[in-house]
Design a protein around this motif. Sequence first.
Motif, PDB file in Angstrom:
ATOM      1  N   ASN A 289       9.215   7.282   0.195  1.00  0.00           N
ATOM      2  CA  ASN A 289       9.818   7.785  -0.955  1.00  0.00           C
ATOM      3  C   ASN A 289      11.171   7.243  -1.295  1.00  0.00           C
ATOM      4  O   ASN A 289      11.592   6.791  -2.488  1.00  0.00           O
ATOM      5  N   HIS A 290      11.720   7.164   0.014  1.00  0.00           N
ATOM      6  CA  HIS A 290      13.204   6.351  -0.168  1.00  0.00           C
ATOM      7  C   HIS A 290      13.218   4.812  -0.746  1.00  0.00           C
ATOM      8  O   HIS A 290      13.881   4.343  -1.519  1.00  0.00           O
ATOM      9  N   LEU A 291      11.911   4.291  -0.215  1.00  0.00           N
ATOM     10  CA  LEU A 291      11.871   2.877  -0.364  1.00  0.00           C
ATOM     11  C   LEU A 291      11.316   2.616  -2.088  1.00  0.00           C
ATOM     12  O   LEU A 291      11.841   2.009  -2.826  1.00  0.00           O
ATOM     13  N   ALA A 292      10.736   3.781  -2.522  1.00  0.00           N
ATOM     14  CA  ALA A 292      10.196   3.799  -3.904  1.00  0.00           C
ATOM     15  C   ALA A 292      11.450   3.862  -4.724  1.00  0.00           C
ATOM     16  O   ALA A 292      11.758   3.286  -5.789  1.00  0.00           O
ATOM     17  N   PHE A 293      12.491   4.799  -4.243  1.00  0.00           N
ATOM     18  CA  PHE A 293      13.708   5.033  -5.285  1.00  0.00           C
ATOM     19  C   PHE A 293      14.770   3.737  -5.292  1.00  0.00           C
ATOM     20  O   PHE A 293      15.115   3.248  -6.064  1.00  0.00           O
ATOM     21  N   ALA A 294      14.471   2.990  -3.885  1.00  0.00           N
ATOM     22  CA  ALA A 294      15.505   1.572  -3.697  1.00  0.00           C
ATOM     23  C   ALA A 294      14.691   0.713  -4.418  1.00  0.00           C
ATOM     24  O   ALA A 294      15.598  -0.089  -5.209  1.00  0.00           O
ATOM     25  N   ALA A 295      13.646   0.729  -4.831  1.00  0.00           N
ATOM     26  CA  ALA A 295      12.679  -0.454  -5.636  1.00  0.00           C
ATOM     27  C   ALA A 295      13.387  -0.063  -7.012  1.00  0.00           C
ATOM     28  O   ALA A 295      13.666  -1.359  -7.917  1.00  0.00           O
ATOM     29  N   LEU A 296      13.438   1.020  -7.546  1.00  0.00           N
ATOM     30  CA  LEU A 296      13.903   1.562  -8.956  1.00  0.00           C
ATOM     31  C   LEU A 296      15.261   1.226  -9.137  1.00  0.00           C
ATOM     32  O   LEU A 296      15.764   0.695 -10.064  1.00  0.00           O
ATOM     33  N   GLU A 297      16.042   1.415  -7.880  1.00  0.00           N
ATOM     34  CA  GLU A 297      17.633   1.307  -8.152  1.00  0.00           C
ATOM     35  C   GLU A 297      18.023  -0.015  -8.008  1.00  0.00           C
ATOM     36  O   GLU A 297      18.847  -0.596  -8.729  1.00  0.00           O
TER      37      GLU A 297
ATOM     38  N   GLY B 144       0.851  -1.185   0.103  1.00  0.00           N
ATOM     39  CA  GLY B 144      -0.009  -0.007  -0.028  1.00  0.00           C
ATOM     40  C   GLY B 144       0.558   1.039  -0.142  1.00  0.00           C
ATOM     41  O   GLY B 144       0.311   2.435   0.472  1.00  0.00           O
ATOM     42  N   ILE B 145       2.019   1.182  -0.572  1.00  0.00           N
ATOM     43  CA  ILE B 145       2.992   2.194  -0.378  1.00  0.00           C
ATOM     44  C   ILE B 145       2.507   3.264  -1.437  1.00  0.00           C
ATOM     45  O   ILE B 145       2.908   4.317  -1.396  1.00  0.00           O
ATOM     46  N   ILE B 146       2.159   2.592  -2.703  1.00  0.00           N
ATOM     47  CA  ILE B 146       1.802   3.398  -3.918  1.00  0.00           C
ATOM     48  C   ILE B 146       0.177   3.148  -4.259  1.00  0.00           C
ATOM     49  O   ILE B 146      -0.079   1.918  -3.825  1.00  0.00           O
ATOM     50  N   GLN B 147      -0.514   3.919  -4.797  1.00  0.00           N
ATOM     51  CA  GLN B 147      -1.781   3.858  -5.210  1.00  0.00           C
ATOM     52  C   GLN B 147      -1.936   3.378  -6.711  1.00  0.00           C
ATOM     53  O   GLN B 147      -2.825   2.682  -7.147  1.00  0.00           O
ATOM     54  N   SER B 148      -0.938   3.494  -7.610  1.00  0.00           N
ATOM     55  CA  SER B 148      -0.762   3.423  -8.776  1.00  0.00           C
ATOM     56  C   SER B 148       0.478   3.167  -9.319  1.00  0.00           C
ATOM     57  O   SER B 148       1.346   3.822  -8.741  1.00  0.00           O
ATOM     58  N   SER B 149       0.999   2.420 -10.428  1.00  0.00           N
ATOM     59  CA  SER B 149       2.274   2.028 -10.851  1.00  0.00           C
ATOM     60  C   SER B 149       2.966   3.541 -11.135  1.00  0.00           C
ATOM     61  O   SER B 149       4.264   3.522 -11.000  1.00  0.00           O
ATOM     62  N   ALA B 150       2.130   4.293 -11.651  1.00  0.00           N
ATOM     63  CA  ALA B 150       2.772   5.550 -12.187  1.00  0.00           C
ATOM     64  C   ALA B 150       3.179   6.355 -11.085  1.00  0.00           C
ATOM     65  O   ALA B 150       4.198   7.289 -11.144  1.00  0.00           O
ATOM     66  N   GLU B 151       2.739   6.322  -9.818  1.00  0.00           N
ATOM     67  CA  GLU B 151       3.198   7.034  -8.495  1.00  0.00           C
ATOM     68  C   GLU B 151       4.492   6.622  -8.299  1.00  0.00           C
ATOM     69  O   GLU B 151       5.077   7.612  -7.527  1.00  0.00           O
ATOM     70  N   ILE B 152       5.226   5.722  -8.414  1.00  0.00           N
ATOM     71  CA  ILE B 152       6.357   5.217  -7.881  1.00  0.00           C
ATOM     72  C   ILE B 152       7.458   6.424  -8.356  1.00  0.00           C
ATOM     73  O   ILE B 152       8.460   6.638  -7.471  1.00  0.00           O
ATOM     74  N   GLU B 153       7.283   6.744  -9.636  1.00  0.00           N
ATOM     75  CA  GLU B 153       8.187   7.481 -10.369  1.00  0.00           C
ATOM     76  C   GLU B 153       8.221   8.880  -9.403  1.00  0.00           C
ATOM     77  O   GLU B 153       9.496   9.557  -9.290  1.00  0.00           O
ATOM     78  N   LYS B 154       7.230   9.505  -9.336  1.00  0.00           N
ATOM     79  CA  LYS B 154       6.887  10.816  -8.537  1.00  0.00           C
ATOM     80  C   LYS B 154       7.325  10.823  -7.180  1.00  0.00           C
ATOM     81  O   LYS B 154       8.101  11.718  -6.881  1.00  0.00           O
ATOM     82  N   LEU B 155       7.209   9.581  -6.581  1.00  0.00           N
ATOM     83  CA  LEU B 155       7.683   9.479  -5.336  1.00  0.00           C
ATOM     84  C   LEU B 155       9.196   9.407  -5.043  1.00  0.00           C
ATOM     85  O   LEU B 155       9.912  10.267  -4.284  1.00  0.00           O
ATOM     86  N   ALA B 156       9.668   8.652  -5.985  1.00  0.00           N
ATOM     87  CA  ALA B 156      11.287   8.410  -5.940  1.00  0.00           C
ATOM     88  C   ALA B 156      11.877   9.746  -6.536  1.00  0.00           C
ATOM     89  O   ALA B 156      12.911  10.285  -5.777  1.00  0.00           O
TER      90      ALA B 156
ATOM     91  N   SER C  82      10.932  12.646  -5.714  1.00  0.00           N
ATOM     92  CA  SER C  82      10.817  13.840  -5.028  1.00  0.00           C
ATOM     93  C   SER C  82      12.108  13.812  -3.913  1.00  0.00           C
ATOM     94  O   SER C  82      12.330  14.767  -3.269  1.00  0.00           O
ATOM     95  N   VAL C  83      12.586  12.521  -3.689  1.00  0.00           N
ATOM     96  CA  VAL C  83      13.813  12.393  -2.824  1.00  0.00           C
ATOM     97  C   VAL C  83      15.112  12.371  -3.570  1.00  0.00           C
ATOM     98  O   VAL C  83      16.075  12.714  -3.315  1.00  0.00           O
ATOM     99  N   GLY C  84      15.024  11.780  -4.874  1.00  0.00           N
ATOM    100  CA  GLY C  84      16.221  11.625  -5.531  1.00  0.00           C
ATOM    101  C   GLY C  84      17.405  10.887  -5.293  1.00  0.00           C
ATOM    102  O   GLY C  84      18.332  10.674  -5.582  1.00  0.00           O
ATOM    103  N   THR C  85      17.200   9.814  -3.766  1.00  0.00           N
ATOM    104  CA  THR C  85      18.153   9.029  -3.521  1.00  0.00           C
ATOM    105  C   THR C  85      17.429   7.943  -2.645  1.00  0.00           C
ATOM    106  O   THR C  85      16.237   8.186  -2.192  1.00  0.00           O
ATOM    107  N   SER C  86      18.039   6.873  -2.222  1.00  0.00           N
ATOM    108  CA  SER C  86      17.231   5.830  -1.151  1.00  0.00           C
ATOM    109  C   SER C  86      17.865   6.182  -0.055  1.00  0.00           C
ATOM    110  O   SER C  86      17.375   5.392   0.896  1.00  0.00           O
ATOM    111  N   TYR C  87      18.652   7.056   0.328  1.00  0.00           N
ATOM    112  CA  TYR C  87      19.127   7.553   1.691  1.00  0.00           C
ATOM    113  C   TYR C  87      19.718   6.443   2.562  1.00  0.00           C
ATOM    114  O   TYR C  87      19.600   6.084   3.499  1.00  0.00           O
TER     115      TYR C  87
END
Length: 526
Positions: A377-385, A324-336, A338-343
Amino acid sequence: WPEKVSRILLFTCVNAYSHVYVCVFQVFNAQTSEVVCQYQVEIRQSFPKEGWVEEDPQEILQSVCECVEKVCEMLTHMNISTDLIKAIGVTNQRETTLVWDKETGLPLYNAIVWMDLRTQSTVDRLISKTPGGNKNHLKSQTGLPISTYFSAVKLRWLMDHIEEVAHAVDTHTAMFGTVDSWLVWCLTGGVDGGIHCTDVSNASRTLLFNINTLQWDLELCSFFEIPVEILPEVKSSSEIYGYLVGIPMNRCELEQLFEMENVEIYGTGCFLLRNTGTKPVMSDHGLLTTVAYKLGPDRPACYALEGSVAIAGAVVRWLKDNMGIIQSSAEIEKLAASVGTSYGCYFVPAFSGLYAPYWEPNARGIICGLTQFTTRNHLAFAALEAVCFQTKEILDAMNQDSGVPLTQLQVDGGMTCNQLLMQLQADILCIPVVKPTMSETTALGAAMAAGSADGVSVWNINTEHSVTTERYQPQINPNETEFRYARWKKAVQKAMNWETAESGNGMVFTQKYIFLHTRTHTTFCH
């Protein structure tokens, strides 16, 4: 349109997009390679047990029929006659396994999807039969390790555990195939003379096909105890198989490997292929050797090295549906973005073990490096990474096997619509990433193979076709890339050997603990 379009190619695709499986039916203009129209339907997956992934074969067939009907309606509204349709090509989930009854035409069980893990105990038993317990014992014949990934192991499980399948095999009424075989058989007549066939590229993913002789191998069939008579006839990737309402059907499995030296397909999984020509090249670094295509009965087969990653777009579905971290698949890019890093957070999505280059079925997913500042947001970035790091692993293996480092990566698939992912991929690989504006070139490649088949001949694959592309250049310091990649590799090691197989079900279930709290004491129940 009617004056301009004199030759049209119709193409059926059962394929993986970023987080769901769909059937998509596309019409191509054979002169310009442009998409005329298309329609798609989602195909539901079911997960009846931990590690099990299934699809309903009847739903797959019905989705194709619905897409065909809708596309024909769209053509009519565009004043384009369906008589202009010259051929149908098919591309599909390769290793997904089906068995059906040739007398009733009904499937005997759900399709077992390529990433399904239920067969691990079967794999362990088969490996134990080999000298030294070597999972690569069949590699010289098949190009593949003995793994849950491939069709023969799934078929063996069906024969061992599903009474209807075992009975049909014993009474000689069973038919085995991957999704292409099921569709072609149904659409060319089914019980009334349907064509039971596949092509060399699909056959090469079964563990039953000898990639040197390009035939079903009796020794391999004996090893798995599978009767060769239930297997489909193997044909080339570009020839007429049969007819649907007077329209020739043929197929090509893999992307435009006859035009591309390499291609990365980002879908539910992630697959990097490199065309190696007309001789199979065996990998020393965990890659698969596979038949890429054979463009006609009298043409030589071409081979590819392939790096396969089980979980790519599927991690997006997991973040959405499970967490439930994102509501749609398109949302992951926006979340990631917004932080630009997985921290410092690293995600190894080994939900189905690890495929290339490790082939470690007992690995499991892990997220590490969490702090109190970590957000979704960091988890979203880490998933793409994670998708990009997995690609780097198989690209490094491919460079080692070939001895010729790749200078750019050509990509396609539903996930390539994510611009942040494409830029991350270029940064982590330190080479340009080239993406066609039409992300699903799988469809175009299969359509070209269908249209060029003898007896159709409306598409000249030797003519260059202009494809508009976007290019992503690396933008970060290579030292930073190496640092992040080293941390990722450390996380991968943490994910290794997490599970152990248990005889009979292929999975070990985590022990469950229940705490019963009262005012004065806690009861610990195991």
